[in-house]
Design a protein around this motif. Structure first.
Motif, PDB file in Angstrom:
ATOM      1  N   UNK A 159      63.245  47.974  58.085  1.00  0.00           N
ATOM      2  CA  UNK A 159      63.840  49.208  58.572  1.00  0.00           C
ATOM      3  C   UNK A 159      63.381  49.550  59.987  1.00  0.00           C
ATOM      4  N   UNK A 160      62.527  48.716  60.583  1.00  0.00           N
ATOM      5  CA  UNK A 160      62.023  49.032  61.918  1.00  0.00           C
ATOM      6  C   UNK A 160      62.791  48.301  62.989  1.00  0.00           C
ATOM      7  N   UNK A 161      62.547  48.690  64.246  1.00  0.00           N
ATOM      8  CA  UNK A 161      63.115  47.962  65.374  1.00  0.00           C
ATOM      9  C   UNK A 161      62.477  46.586  65.423  1.00  0.00           C
ATOM     10  N   UNK A 162      63.151  45.619  66.080  1.00  0.00           N
ATOM     11  CA  UNK A 162      62.512  44.297  66.222  1.00  0.00           C
ATOM     12  C   UNK A 162      61.184  44.418  66.962  1.00  0.00           C
ATOM     13  N   UNK A 163      60.257  43.538  66.619  1.00  0.00           N
ATOM     14  CA  UNK A 163      58.986  43.458  67.336  1.00  0.00           C
ATOM     15  C   UNK A 163      59.303  42.960  68.750  1.00  0.00           C
ATOM     16  N   UNK A 206      56.127  34.989  64.750  1.00  0.00           N
ATOM     17  CA  UNK A 206      56.682  36.168  64.069  1.00  0.00           C
ATOM     18  C   UNK A 206      57.919  35.754  63.270  1.00  0.00           C
ATOM     19  N   UNK A 207      58.830  35.027  63.915  1.00  0.00           N
ATOM     20  CA  UNK A 207      60.076  34.626  63.228  1.00  0.00           C
ATOM     21  C   UNK A 207      59.798  33.752  62.025  1.00  0.00           C
ATOM     22  N   UNK A 208      58.805  32.858  62.139  1.00  0.00           N
ATOM     23  CA  UNK A 208      58.500  31.967  61.020  1.00  0.00           C
ATOM     24  C   UNK A 208      58.012  32.760  59.807  1.00  0.00           C
ATOM     25  N   UNK A 209      57.547  33.982  60.013  1.00  0.00           N
ATOM     26  CA  UNK A 209      57.169  34.862  58.898  1.00  0.00           C
ATOM     27  C   UNK A 209      58.331  35.769  58.504  1.00  0.00           C
ATOM     28  N   UNK A 210      59.489  35.567  59.078  1.00  0.00           N
ATOM     29  CA  UNK A 210      60.634  36.422  58.743  1.00  0.00           C
ATOM     30  C   UNK A 210      60.608  37.764  59.437  1.00  0.00           C
ATOM     31  N   UNK A 211      59.753  37.909  60.462  1.00  0.00           N
ATOM     32  CA  UNK A 211      59.694  39.182  61.195  1.00  0.00           C
ATOM     33  C   UNK A 211      60.770  39.181  62.279  1.00  0.00           C
TER      34      UNK A 211
END
Ligand code: GLN
Length: 291
Positions: free
Chosen positions: A51-55, A81-86
């Protein structure tokens, strides 16, 4: 045949491991969406951030401070970050663009004296010290580290003002330029066990004295680092500086993950870093330093 440097290890392994049948039509390198999940229960970080803005990861002025490859620090953070699904966004902020103050993590690299002076002046004018209203994570390397401090020398040895986020002072040294491998053991209270030994290389003509408001990042085991004591780098909360090029976050994935965890407030799942670990072992063995 594949030629890749170590910021590409994970993408490369994914491409090699994926069964041929699943590969589908060829796409230009670097445009494939990644579907990597961390080992263990995948996607909890993704759910937490849904629910947050992208990092937002901002590389400051790669056109001025990209000489030593430190722009790769932004890429490492973005990919890990992306590899963790962030959900993450990577902004390579060129020096003719207006400064973004809304980033979550800023990385600033090393460069020559002239571009360094120009970068510092622009960052001061545009109130870089206000990034993220004090909540942003900032990682500066070499020239970037010196800029985060109180002052550093210009090409003519004139005193230049930094942005004052780190209580450190950099002055031209009388010793020969520090060039070569740099490694040490992390001494920041609470980070020692997690980060252990950091490795990279250095290339600088100035030395840095730490003020009362900072901790050293590490005790130097090989190389020069700050040059005024057997320490390298400085840390004040979320603001971190070091002489480690590499890019440092490619050679020290644990440091990358620590920065991501500080920025997101989330515990990250481990990922398989065996190529990065092999690289670290090779570099540290070369210096005769145990991992
Ligand atoms: N110009 C600075 C120095 O020589 C920084 C060099 C660098 O960023 N590698 O000290």
């Amino acid at each position: 045949d594949v030629i890749a440097n170590y910021t590409a290890f994970q993408d490369l392994r994914l491409a090699i491991e994926r069964p041929r049948a699943q590969r589908g039509p060829r796409r230009p390198a670097g445009t494939e969406p990644l579907e990597r999940s961390p080992s263990g229960s995948a996607g909890s970080a993704a759910r937490a951030r849904a629910t947050r803005d992208p990092l937002r990861i901002v590389v400051i002025y790669p056109d001025l401070l990209g000489t030593y490859g430190d722009t790769g620090n932004g890429l490492v953070l973005y990919n890990r970050a992306r590899w963790r699904g962030i959900d993450a966004e990577l902004v390579n902020l060129q020096s003719d663009a207006r400064l973004l103050l809304s980033g979550d993590i800023y990385v600033i690299g090393g460069g020559e004296d002239g571009p360094q002076v120009r970068a510092a002046a622009q960052l001061r004018e545009q109130n870089f010290h206000r990034v993220g209203d004090g909540s942003a994570v900032v990682f500066g390397v070499c020239a970037g580290y010196q800029i985060l401090g109180n002052q550093f020398p210009g090409a003519d040895s004139s005193i230049q003002r930094g942005v004052g986020l780190l209580d450190v002072t950099t002055e031209r040294s009388n010793s020969p330029r520090a060039v070569g491998e740099l490694a040490g053991v992390v001494t920041v209270p609470g980070w020692e066990e997690r980060l252990g030994t950091l490795t990279g290389f250095e290339n600088h003509a100035s030395h840095t004295t730490l003020g009362a408001g900072v901790d050293a990042l590490m005790e130097v085991r090989a190389g020069v680092g700050n040059g005024t004591s057997r320490s390298d780098g400085a840390v004040n909360g979320r603001i971190i500086g070091s002489y480690l090029h590499g890019p440092a976050l490619a050679r020290n994935p644990a440091l990358a993950d620590l920065l991501l965890e500080i920025a997101t407030g989330e515990r990250l799942e481990p990922i398989d870093d065996h190529e990065e670990m092999a690289l670290r072992e090779e570099r540290l063995a070369h210096l005769g330093i145990p991992r």
